[in-house]
Design an enzyme around this catalytic site. Structure first.
Site, PDB file in Angstrom:
ATOM      1  N   CYS A 116      10.283 -32.143 -12.389  1.00  0.00           N
ATOM      2  CA  CYS A 116       9.116 -33.207 -11.161  1.00  0.00           C
ATOM      3  C   CYS A 116      10.390 -33.510  -9.558  1.00  0.00           C
ATOM      4  O   CYS A 116       9.682 -33.627  -8.864  1.00  0.00           O
ATOM      5  CB  CYS A 116       9.164 -34.159 -11.998  1.00  0.00           C
ATOM      6  SG  CYS A 116      10.275 -35.057 -12.437  1.00  0.00           S
TER       7      CYS A 116
ATOM      8  N   HIS B 214      11.190 -39.726 -14.630  1.00  0.00           N
ATOM      9  CA  HIS B 214      10.245 -39.044 -14.121  1.00  0.00           C
ATOM     10  C   HIS B 214       9.672 -39.424 -12.407  1.00  0.00           C
ATOM     11  O   HIS B 214      10.017 -40.849 -12.263  1.00  0.00           O
ATOM     12  CB  HIS B 214       8.415 -38.618 -14.298  1.00  0.00           C
ATOM     13  CG  HIS B 214       7.470 -38.343 -13.983  1.00  0.00           C
ATOM     14  ND1 HIS B 214       7.799 -36.999 -14.273  1.00  0.00           N
ATOM     15  CD2 HIS B 214       6.413 -38.171 -12.714  1.00  0.00           C
ATOM     16  CE1 HIS B 214       6.496 -36.632 -13.974  1.00  0.00           C
ATOM     17  NE2 HIS B 214       5.879 -37.231 -13.070  1.00  0.00           N
TER      18      HIS B 214
END
Length: 229
Positions: free
Chosen positions: A85, A159
């Site tokens: 990510c 994230h």
């Protein structure tokens, strides 16, 4: 074929960007707070923002209220790139910075030229999984991190996503933000400019993320910008 999580460090991510094919003065800079006087310290121009947050603080799926500009560069983060990510967010910033030209024939240049002509975010995500040179560069950067778990598969339940400005539109790009059909979609937040991207995104971050858990300090914001020489 494992992707290692990349530390939210301006030096680590600048080194990654440069190794892929981003030339100076573009790089990453810390954003130390969301108040206007702190935002004013960030070098300009800003091409995009990388935002790292606890996964549990992600908002529910946000439906599109308008389409992103057709020129938006966006890819889906596939399960085969579970911890990619940070690299995906960096590529979203780079790929949507209109006045940035990667070094000719660098891994980044080759990837972007191939990915831009693919039909949809899923196909571009497949291209990233197949880009072994980018994976190796990303993992090398991950191993240079200094925080606990750096160089391992431990993402500490965090994230990354990106905020970019395309055609004066503020767009939130998260390769794991899927519609009801499992297709990755951007989130459009309305009008912005290159000059106001940072402050407009800060407003969104405070409203949609930080407000959900104000006592949590595990948020990090980096600007992809032109660094002073």
């Amino acid at each position: 074929n494992e992707w290692l999580p990349v530390e939210s460090s301006p030096q680590v991510l600048t080194d990654l960007a440069r190794s892929m094919g981003v030339d100076a003065p573009w790089g990453l800079s810390d954003v130390y707070g969301l108040d206007q006087e702190v935002l004013a310290m960030v070098p300009q121009p800003v091409g995009g923002l990388l935002f790292l947050f606890p996964s549990k603080n992600a908002p529910a799926r946000q439906l599109q209220n308008e389409n992103a500009p057709a020129s938006t560069f966006y890819m889906q983060q596939l399960d085969d790139a579970t911890n990619a990510c940070g690299t995906v967010a960096l590529l979203h910033c780079i790929g949507n910075t209109a006045d940035l030209q990667p070094i000719s024939n660098s891994p980044l240049d080759v990837f972007l030229r191939q990915a831009r002509i693919l039909p949809d975010p899923y196909a571009r995500g497949c291209a990233l999984v197949a880009a072994d040179d980018l994976r190796q560069l990303s993992n090398a950067a991950a191993r240079r991190g200094e925080t606990s778990g750096a160089g391992t598969s431990d993402n500490q339940d965090q994230h990354y996503l990106a905020f970019v400005c395309v055609d004066n539109t503020l767009i939130q790009l998260d390769g794991r933000h899927l519609d009801q059909h499992g297709q990755a979609i951007p989130v459009v937040h309305g009008r912005t400019t290159r000059e106001t991207l940072l402050s407009d995104a800060a407003t969104i971050i405070k409203r949609d993320f930080v407000s959900r858990d104000p006592s949590n300090l595990n948020f990090s914001l980096l600007a992809f910008c032109q660094l002073p020489s």
